[in-house]
Design an enzyme around this catalytic site. Structure first.
Site, PDB file in Angstrom:
ATOM      1  NE  ARG A 157      42.679  42.279  33.671  1.00  0.00           N
ATOM      2  CZ  ARG A 157      43.962  42.561  33.444  1.00  0.00           C
ATOM      3  NH1 ARG A 157      44.302  43.751  32.970  1.00  0.00           N
ATOM      4  NH2 ARG A 157      44.905  41.670  33.659  1.00  0.00           N
ATOM      5  CB  SER A 225      41.155  35.925  36.115  1.00  0.00           C
ATOM      6  OG  SER A 225      42.427  35.396  35.837  1.00  0.00           O
ATOM      7  CD  GLU A 321      39.785  39.871  34.970  1.00  0.00           C
ATOM      8  OE1 GLU A 321      40.213  39.517  33.861  1.00  0.00           O
ATOM      9  OE2 GLU A 321      40.495  39.891  35.988  1.00  0.00           O
TER      10      GLU A 321
END
Length: 333
Positions: A157, A225, A321
């Site tokens: 990520r 998310s 995130e």
């Protein structure tokens, strides 16, 4: 000349739909406009991974560059895609044309230009596996050039684009997709697929799983998310498993262990927990939602409450995130 819209409501430009205003929005739909982009403009694609928590005082650059080119070689498909194209629509288009490899990444919201920034991933795949190069506008040098895959510093990520958001503007992405397709079914519910597995099996299963688990942002405002799955050392995992033997975990290429943030939030019985108009989704603990009246303050308070609870119980720090944007720029939890 860039198309500039004055005093625009940002709630329709990000999927969490928090009430916020932008003093200035610039629409980028042609590469000839690049030299006129303000140095402090925030780059926005579909807004599926961004939350505007307050009124924004700096310019917003809304990227709408479009176009897809597909070239076939003996062993690979080379696919050149403009940054404003919708990611899931690209996955569907390639799948329909018999170009396989992206099926694990189906139904991820956002644009193609946002995919390398976050190095999007799901069900055992990351987009960086297929990226040959990324074409960028360097706002620092005011020039266009291409970054090869290894220059993008892809990680879980993460990427050079995420680390330096004020510098890089992605204009297009070049993908290299092997014709020698290899199934990836080692992650989560995909393990239940009967062998031999086809690309269609994975594509349909991923869509079914995501549809069942994740709320549709068109009906329930959310940004998917909210937290990253944290990485810990093997020694910490050993201690955690001694206390929580049912805790799921996954190995990562770095040698660290990836824990399931959603499982930890669920263990703490926080599904459905709310502060103001912000809440933990009652079916997927990793997703925070806007019940219709959420403010930026509600979201921050809820996210920090979850962070504190997880840290106290498991000794693990959760990181966002999503991108949290305040009036002056990025906000950290």
């Amino acid at each position: 000349m860039n198309d500039v819209i004055e005093s625009t409501n940002l709630s329709c430009l990000h999927s969490f739909r928090l009430p916020s205003e932008a003093a200035r929005i610039i629409v980028l739909d042609d590469l000839s406009q690049l030299s006129g982009i303000p140095s402090n403009a925030y780059i926005l694609g579909a807004g599926s991974n961004t939350l505007f928590l307050e009124d924004i005082e700096f310019p917003i650059l809304h990227v709408r560059l479009m176009g897809i080119e597909i070239h076939e070689s003996l062993d690979f498909w080379q696919v050149h895609v403009a940054a404003g194209e919708n990611w899931h629509e690209l996955v569907c288009k390639l799948h329909a044309q018999g170009i396989f490899g992206f099926e694990n990444l189906a139904l991820i919201p956002g644009t193609v230009g946002a995919a390398p920034v976050q190095n999007i991933g799901a069900y055992g795949r990351e987009v960086s596996e297929f990226i040959e190069s990324v074409e960028v506008w360097d706002r620092q040098s005011q020039s266009r050039y291409m970054l090869a895959n290894d220059a993008c510093h892809f990680a879980y990520r993460d990427s050079i684009f995420k680390q330096n958001p004020a510098r890089w503007l992605i204009t297009s992405v070049r993908f290299k997709i092997p014709k020698n397709w290899q199934a990836e079914v080692s992650y989560g519910e995909l393990k239940s697929l009967s062998l031999p597995v086809t690309p269609a099996d994975i594509f349909e299963k991923v869509i079914a799983i995501r549809t069942a688990k994740l709320p549709d942002p068109k009906r329930i405002p959310n940004a998917g998310s909210f937290f990253k799955n944290p990485l810990v050392e093997p020694s910490q995992l050993k201690e955690l498993i001694s206390r929580y033997p049912e805790m799921p975990y996954f190995t990562s290429p770095s040698g660290k262990i990836k824990l399931a943030a959603g499982w930890m939030i669920d263990y703490l019985r926080l599904k459905g927990y709310s502060i103001g108009g912000a809440a933990v989704h009652d079916k997927q603990a990793l997703v925070l939602i806007n019940n219709g009246s959420a403010t930026g303050k509600d979201v921050l308070n809820l996210a920090r409450y979850i962070q504190d609870k997880v840290s106290l119980e498991f000794g693990v720090n959760l990181e966002a995130e999503v991108r949290l944007i305040g009036g002056q720029g990025m906000i950290s939890l």
